[in-house]
Design an enzyme around this catalytic site. Structure first.
Site, PDB file in Angstrom:
ATOM      1  N   ALA A  37     -11.462  63.949  58.087  1.00  0.00           N
ATOM      2  CA  ALA A  37     -12.846  63.556  58.349  1.00  0.00           C
ATOM      3  C   ALA A  37     -13.413  62.818  57.152  1.00  0.00           C
ATOM      4  O   ALA A  37     -14.072  61.779  57.297  1.00  0.00           O
ATOM      5  CB  ALA A  37     -13.691  64.793  58.673  1.00  0.00           C
ATOM      6  N   LYS A  64      -4.308  65.284  65.795  1.00  0.00           N
ATOM      7  CA  LYS A  64      -5.010  64.024  65.566  1.00  0.00           C
ATOM      8  C   LYS A  64      -4.109  62.952  64.951  1.00  0.00           C
ATOM      9  O   LYS A  64      -4.274  61.761  65.249  1.00  0.00           O
ATOM     10  CB  LYS A  64      -6.245  64.262  64.673  1.00  0.00           C
ATOM     11  CG  LYS A  64      -7.313  65.084  65.369  1.00  0.00           C
ATOM     12  CD  LYS A  64      -8.399  65.578  64.419  1.00  0.00           C
ATOM     13  CE  LYS A  64      -9.321  64.466  64.013  1.00  0.00           C
ATOM     14  NZ  LYS A  64     -10.621  65.005  63.500  1.00  0.00           N
ATOM     15  N   ASP A 119     -15.228  59.923  63.452  1.00  0.00           N
ATOM     16  CA  ASP A 119     -15.937  60.698  62.431  1.00  0.00           C
ATOM     17  C   ASP A 119     -16.856  59.792  61.619  1.00  0.00           C
ATOM     18  O   ASP A 119     -17.986  60.162  61.302  1.00  0.00           O
ATOM     19  CB  ASP A 119     -14.934  61.379  61.491  1.00  0.00           C
ATOM     20  CG  ASP A 119     -13.990  62.306  62.230  1.00  0.00           C
ATOM     21  OD1 ASP A 119     -14.281  63.495  62.351  1.00  0.00           O
ATOM     22  OD2 ASP A 119     -12.956  61.801  62.703  1.00  0.00           O
ATOM     23  N   GLY A 168     -24.158  69.127  60.825  1.00  0.00           N
ATOM     24  CA  GLY A 168     -23.096  68.525  61.618  1.00  0.00           C
ATOM     25  C   GLY A 168     -23.459  68.237  63.063  1.00  0.00           C
ATOM     26  O   GLY A 168     -22.826  67.380  63.695  1.00  0.00           O
ATOM     27  N   ARG A 204     -10.991  69.624  46.303  1.00  0.00           N
ATOM     28  CA  ARG A 204     -10.276  70.676  45.559  1.00  0.00           C
ATOM     29  C   ARG A 204      -8.898  70.196  45.156  1.00  0.00           C
ATOM     30  O   ARG A 204      -8.356  70.616  44.145  1.00  0.00           O
ATOM     31  CB  ARG A 204     -10.130  71.920  46.438  1.00  0.00           C
ATOM     32  CG  ARG A 204     -11.431  72.689  46.538  1.00  0.00           C
ATOM     33  CD  ARG A 204     -11.270  73.891  47.451  1.00  0.00           C
ATOM     34  NE  ARG A 204     -12.532  74.622  47.530  1.00  0.00           N
ATOM     35  CZ  ARG A 204     -12.714  75.710  48.257  1.00  0.00           C
ATOM     36  NH1 ARG A 204     -11.718  76.200  48.971  1.00  0.00           N
ATOM     37  NH2 ARG A 204     -13.880  76.311  48.279  1.00  0.00           N
TER      38      ARG A 204
END
Lengths: 279, 279
Positions: B144, B79, B116, B250, B165
């Site tokens: 995303a 991507k 997205d 989703g 995270r």
């Protein structure tokens, strides 16, 4: 193995077969191959891939590296130009200097072959005729004509008479066939009275107003006729049928060739489809 | 325009859209896009194209030169790597540094965009919720998550709290969003009591045993929840629904994104199909 076609659903796991040529929009192969893949439970799809002619040598190797591409069917103008990109070609392709299909082997190398000859022999057999021992007349000594000549020689025809608008091309093909041990002669014109099988491998008949590619005066009902032009009723086919000959057009050759190429590509039924069939 | 789907028959004239990634066999896009092409009478097919990762820079340009390839949908790991091959990328793609679709423009140049964010906004709207004015919490500041953050900022959310995270990644994304004028802060954890909309753009929830990616103690029924994980019932979605929240997974984002990409690709109905419809 034959079973009713599952609804073909193209997924991320579907294997690709490229139909490579330029132009490509008129190509019938996707319509011929995809129903056959579905009918055999093969999770593969043939898609047209139009490569710019002046980019073929640069771009085709990249296409052949697609990891989910298992094979290609090749048409004009690339049937000879792909040969140097292949690791292996069989005798039929080497003699003609062209291929119309190539597959990736398990070791990652590419192998090509030409199926015009196999297709023609298949078409002859649909007439209930075996080529062995026949006196054959061939119109057209181009790529398809050459592949057909060698395939018929391999099946043990008694003799081959070759005619072409280009006399040199006819002479060259006859000489190459004769060098393999099958009596073969170039002719300015064919005498149908002296033949058991007539094959038109020239484009004459593709035009709706085209006349027969040969002088029909010697036409007799024991002559078997194959016209590889795919129009359903060429002048040659119509005359042959009127004379009571067994005669068949190019669709029978395409069908035999398509079956042979699917077998050559050797794309196995996917595991899921196999499982679905046995459950 | 909508009309009943013709039986899709792939011909030599069918246009190609490549689904490019590695691995590709798990990709759902062919199953999502192809029925949509058929329903809109578009004579195009999306096929998976698995490119070897170390060959992408060399081989992708050759694929993009296929004359009948009108566009590509791009997934991991390409991507971002496709961006340098494109002649134009829009603002959404430039900010994220990645695209998930590219199309060939009439002048032959290639243009990419990322969907997205559009997909996420579409999913929010299926809940009857408009993003403008909302206090949003976002879990996940990767590709995303970044696209989603910018799309929500463009729609005028009141504030954006970002957790990841990787704290640096959250801080970087929040700073970039804030630089565009939308109040945005990185957070070590989200307080659901202070939010109107929660978006999970992290992979937590993809595993069947995954727990919620956020502390659920502040969950309240006025919170709208979108989990971009495509499993139908993640721990987060189940908890949200038990609490009476409007919540969607989703699949809604994929549906909105797919529609937007089909529109972006802009492959017109083929002449023959259009004719067939009007006759």
């Amino acid at each position: 193995m034959f079973f009713p076609a599952p609804t073909p659903t193209l997924t991320g796991a579907t294997r690709l077969v490229g139909m490579v040529g330029n132009p490509i929009r008129q190509a019938k192969s996707p319509e011929n191959f995809n129903p056959l893949f579905a009918r055999h439970g093969i999770d593969a799809v043939m898609v047209p891939m139009e490569i710019e002619s002046d980019r073929f040598e640069a771009d085709m190797p990249a296409l052949m590296r697609l990891a989910n591409l298992d094979g290609v069917v090749v048409t004009m103008p690339f049937k000879a130009r792909i040969v140097p990109m292949l690791d292996h070609v069989d005798d039929s392709a080497r003699r003609v200097g062209a291929v119309n299909a190539a597959r990736r082997r398990p070791d990652g190398t590419w192998e090509g072959s030409i199926f015009d000859g196999v297709g023609l022999v298949g078409a002859v057999r649909t007439l209930g005729v075996e080529p062995a021992g026949l006196r054959v007349g061939l119109v057209g000594a181009g790529g398809a004509g050459s592949a057909i000549a060698f395939a018929l020689a391999d099946r043990g025809v008694r003799s081959l008479s070759v005619t072409d608008r280009n006399a040199d091309r006819a002479a060259s093909l006859a000489a190459r066939v004769a060098s393999g041990g099958t009596p073969a002669e170039p002719r300015a014109a064919l005498d149908l009275a002296q033949l058991d099988l007539l094959v038109n491998a020239s484009p004459v008949g593709m035009g709706p107003d085209d006349r027969s590619p040969v002088d029909l005066s010697g036409l007799h009902e024991r002559l078997a006729v194959v016209d590889i032009v795919t129009r359903p009723a060429t002048a040659l086919l119509e005359a042959a049928r009127r004379a009571g000959c067994r005669a068949v057009g190019g669709a029978a050759m395409v069908a035999a060739q398509t079956e042979a190429i699917v077998e050559f590509l050797g794309i196995g039924p996917s595991e899921s489809r196999t499982t679905a069939q046995t459950n």
